[in-house]
Design a protein around this motif. Structure first.
Motif, PDB file in Angstrom:
ATOM      1  N   MET A 111       0.825  -1.200   0.000  1.00  0.00           N
ATOM      2  CA  MET A 111       0.000   0.000   0.000  1.00  0.00           C
ATOM      3  C   MET A 111       0.863   1.254   0.000  1.00  0.00           C
ATOM      4  O   MET A 111       0.606   2.192  -0.752  1.00  0.00           O
ATOM      5  N   GLN A 168      -5.388  -7.567   5.952  1.00  0.00           N
ATOM      6  CA  GLN A 168      -5.651  -6.806   4.722  1.00  0.00           C
ATOM      7  C   GLN A 168      -6.216  -5.412   4.983  1.00  0.00           C
ATOM      8  O   GLN A 168      -6.386  -4.622   4.059  1.00  0.00           O
ATOM      9  N   ARG A 169      -6.528  -5.122   6.223  1.00  0.00           N
ATOM     10  CA  ARG A 169      -7.173  -3.828   6.511  1.00  0.00           C
ATOM     11  C   ARG A 169      -6.148  -2.758   6.853  1.00  0.00           C
ATOM     12  O   ARG A 169      -5.222  -3.004   7.615  1.00  0.00           O
ATOM     13  N   VAL A 170      -6.359  -1.572   6.317  1.00  0.00           N
ATOM     14  CA  VAL A 170      -5.512  -0.435   6.655  1.00  0.00           C
ATOM     15  C   VAL A 170      -6.287   0.440   7.630  1.00  0.00           C
ATOM     16  O   VAL A 170      -7.363   0.941   7.307  1.00  0.00           O
ATOM     17  N   LEU A 171      -5.779   0.572   8.833  1.00  0.00           N
ATOM     18  CA  LEU A 171      -6.510   1.310   9.868  1.00  0.00           C
ATOM     19  C   LEU A 171      -6.177   2.796   9.844  1.00  0.00           C
ATOM     20  O   LEU A 171      -6.983   3.615  10.266  1.00  0.00           O
ATOM     21  N   ALA A 172      -4.999   3.152   9.372  1.00  0.00           N
ATOM     22  CA  ALA A 172      -4.624   4.573   9.323  1.00  0.00           C
ATOM     23  C   ALA A 172      -3.452   4.763   8.372  1.00  0.00           C
ATOM     24  O   ALA A 172      -2.553   3.938   8.313  1.00  0.00           O
ATOM     25  N   VAL A 173      -3.509   5.867   7.634  1.00  0.00           N
ATOM     26  CA  VAL A 173      -2.406   6.283   6.772  1.00  0.00           C
ATOM     27  C   VAL A 173      -1.892   7.604   7.320  1.00  0.00           C
ATOM     28  O   VAL A 173      -2.684   8.507   7.613  1.00  0.00           O
ATOM     29  N   ARG A 223      -4.643   7.945  16.662  1.00  0.00           N
ATOM     30  CA  ARG A 223      -5.891   7.733  15.921  1.00  0.00           C
ATOM     31  C   ARG A 223      -6.203   6.239  15.846  1.00  0.00           C
ATOM     32  O   ARG A 223      -7.351   5.832  16.065  1.00  0.00           O
ATOM     33  N   ILE A 283      -9.513   4.295  17.143  1.00  0.00           N
ATOM     34  CA  ILE A 283     -10.334   3.440  16.273  1.00  0.00           C
ATOM     35  C   ILE A 283     -10.514   2.071  16.909  1.00  0.00           C
ATOM     36  O   ILE A 283     -11.611   1.514  16.914  1.00  0.00           O
ATOM     37  N   LYS A 334     -13.225   2.098  19.579  1.00  0.00           N
ATOM     38  CA  LYS A 334     -14.619   2.381  19.226  1.00  0.00           C
ATOM     39  C   LYS A 334     -15.488   1.144  19.436  1.00  0.00           C
ATOM     40  O   LYS A 334     -14.977   0.018  19.431  1.00  0.00           O
ATOM     41  N   PHE A 363     -17.186  -0.475  17.496  1.00  0.00           N
ATOM     42  CA  PHE A 363     -17.025  -1.450  16.428  1.00  0.00           C
ATOM     43  C   PHE A 363     -15.746  -2.262  16.594  1.00  0.00           C
ATOM     44  O   PHE A 363     -15.572  -3.277  15.967  1.00  0.00           O
TER      45      PHE A 363
END
Lengths: 284, 284
Positions: free
Chosen positions: B163, B181-186, B198, B202, B205, B207
């Protein structure tokens, strides 16, 4: 929209927020028959009053029974539902004598909805998106409102489109704040409003001279291959206000792929704040 | 490092923070001669005591005069300087009878340093990076510390590398928080610590079930073509603590392209927090 859902009665599954009501009104305008299935604790009052039935979020057997009886030509999920607690998921999985669903539901943010859609489709239902049955709620192509992007803002739009396309294979980045060639923020799971708050804070930092760089814009596009039935990008008057507060001179969205909540109010807010609002072509 | 700067006396321009001192110690270890040029209001006490001269941040004519006299084989900028106020820039530009510099300096975050480096090079100086004169301060290839990435963390590393490479053409994204596979923050201009804060929010939260997803890691890589003289990615013990607080199970960095401040302490902190620390090959 596929042929089989172009006619017949729809089942509108009404989650939280104003979207279900906006969809109901759109369906009424086009004369499309529908029934409302309310979700206890989520559906707002106006829609509860119109509901033909009410289910609990995790009462999947009950929901399937009702939908079997209604035999709608399409099931339309609209409006959010908060993620249930692990305990509630466990109970639901137990009630269904199916631990597989727990595995799916405990996954990523969208997996709960994906799992439910999968279950509905296994039962022979067609699950259709708001964008398919109420396309008049989507942002149009080209200029909405009265402001026009400057040359610099057009550079920002290009950067934002290219960068979000480059991010398409990854599970991130449905929106960004961009100034010419610089990317000030990429949206993660925190959502557009929080990303705009971050861009606002960055513009305020000592390095930012107390204002956003020239030509700063918000770009919001669906990901390639994004299931718009589950995750339809949305903007509204609040998005415009937050973008203005972050120093943006405009908002660019994916035409036909972005819900514009209260279009008249959203455009009016953009006009008032001096922001352009433009719908971009999205690769199919 | 090019041949001409492999010998001779260096001029170490000492900005804020501990980096100038770390560079000085590294140069001493290798027996490389150097002189310290302090920047008023930025250089820390330990280095001020060793300075051969002191300049004002915007006194470019004075700085050029001193460097001309020293005739160093290379000029090494080390440590940060805050961006001066617009008024200070205006005065400096006026003093130099050169409004062009104002235009450059008023631009992006790096443009001030880029403009200064350009000026130094116009005067015939070689500007060399900390990574060139003190490579022992950089993160090494492979496993540092005692923890090893799990299979899932290895997937996260791959996602993060791919990425960030996809983002390489854009002025953003030197680091990311990734879970499988998940991008939590850029990371944007806010920096790594704020991005980690951040990611922590997240994970908390509703979720997020109150914890980060399994296999969450911090990946920090230089951008392709990044001028490491201006912007050398850096981590230290604080980065490890913040990554741990965000629920990361490890940190992957670009080997030979990332400053590890206090390597022994950084590795010890990673060991203590249970995080792996790994140096990745970076495309040249």
């Amino acid at each position: 929209m596929s042929a089989s859902v172009e006619a017949g009665t729809l089942a509108l599954v009404a989650g939280a927020g104003r979207l279900p009501e906006l969809v109901a009104r759109s369906l009424e305008r086009t004369g499309r028959p529908f029934r409302v299935l309310a979700v206890r604790g989520f559906t707002e009052r106006a829609m509860r009053a119109r509901a033909s039935a009410t289910v609990d979020l995790l009462d999947i057997p009950g929901t399937l029974r009702i939908l079997k009886e209604w035999a709608p030509s399409g099931v339309v999920p609209a409006g959010g539902v908060a993620r249930p607690s692990p305990a509630a998921l466990l109970n639901a999985a137990h009630a269904m004598r199916n631990r597989d669903i727990l595995r799916h539901m405990a996954g990523g943010d969208d997996r709960l909805l994906r799992a439910v859609i999968g279950l509905l489709e296994d039962e022979g239902h067609r699950v259709v998106g708001v964008h398919e049955v109420a396309p008049d709620l989507l942002g149009r192509r080209g200029q909405m409102g009265r402001h026009v992007p400057s040359e610099m803002a057009q550079v920002s739009i290009g950067t934002g489109q290219d960068m979000l396309n480059a991010l398409a294979p990854y599970d991130v980045g449905q929106a960004a704040v961009v100034a010419a060639q610089r990317v000030l923020a990429v949206e993660g799971p925190e959502g557009t409003d929080r990303m705009l708050a971050r861009a606002r804070a960055i513009a305020r930092k000592p390095f930012g001279y107390g204002s956003a760089p020239k030509g700063t814009i918000l770009v919001k596009l669906p990901k390639q291959g994004q299931d718009l039935r589950i995750d339809l990008p949305a903007i509204g008057p609040r998005t415009i206000r937050n973008a203005a507060a972050a120093g943006c001179v405009g908002v660019a969205l994916g035409a036909g792929h972005t819900l514009v909540i209260d279009e008249a109010q959203t455009v009016a807010e953009a006009d008032r704040q001096g922001l352009f609002l433009i719908g971009l072509d999205v690769a199919p």
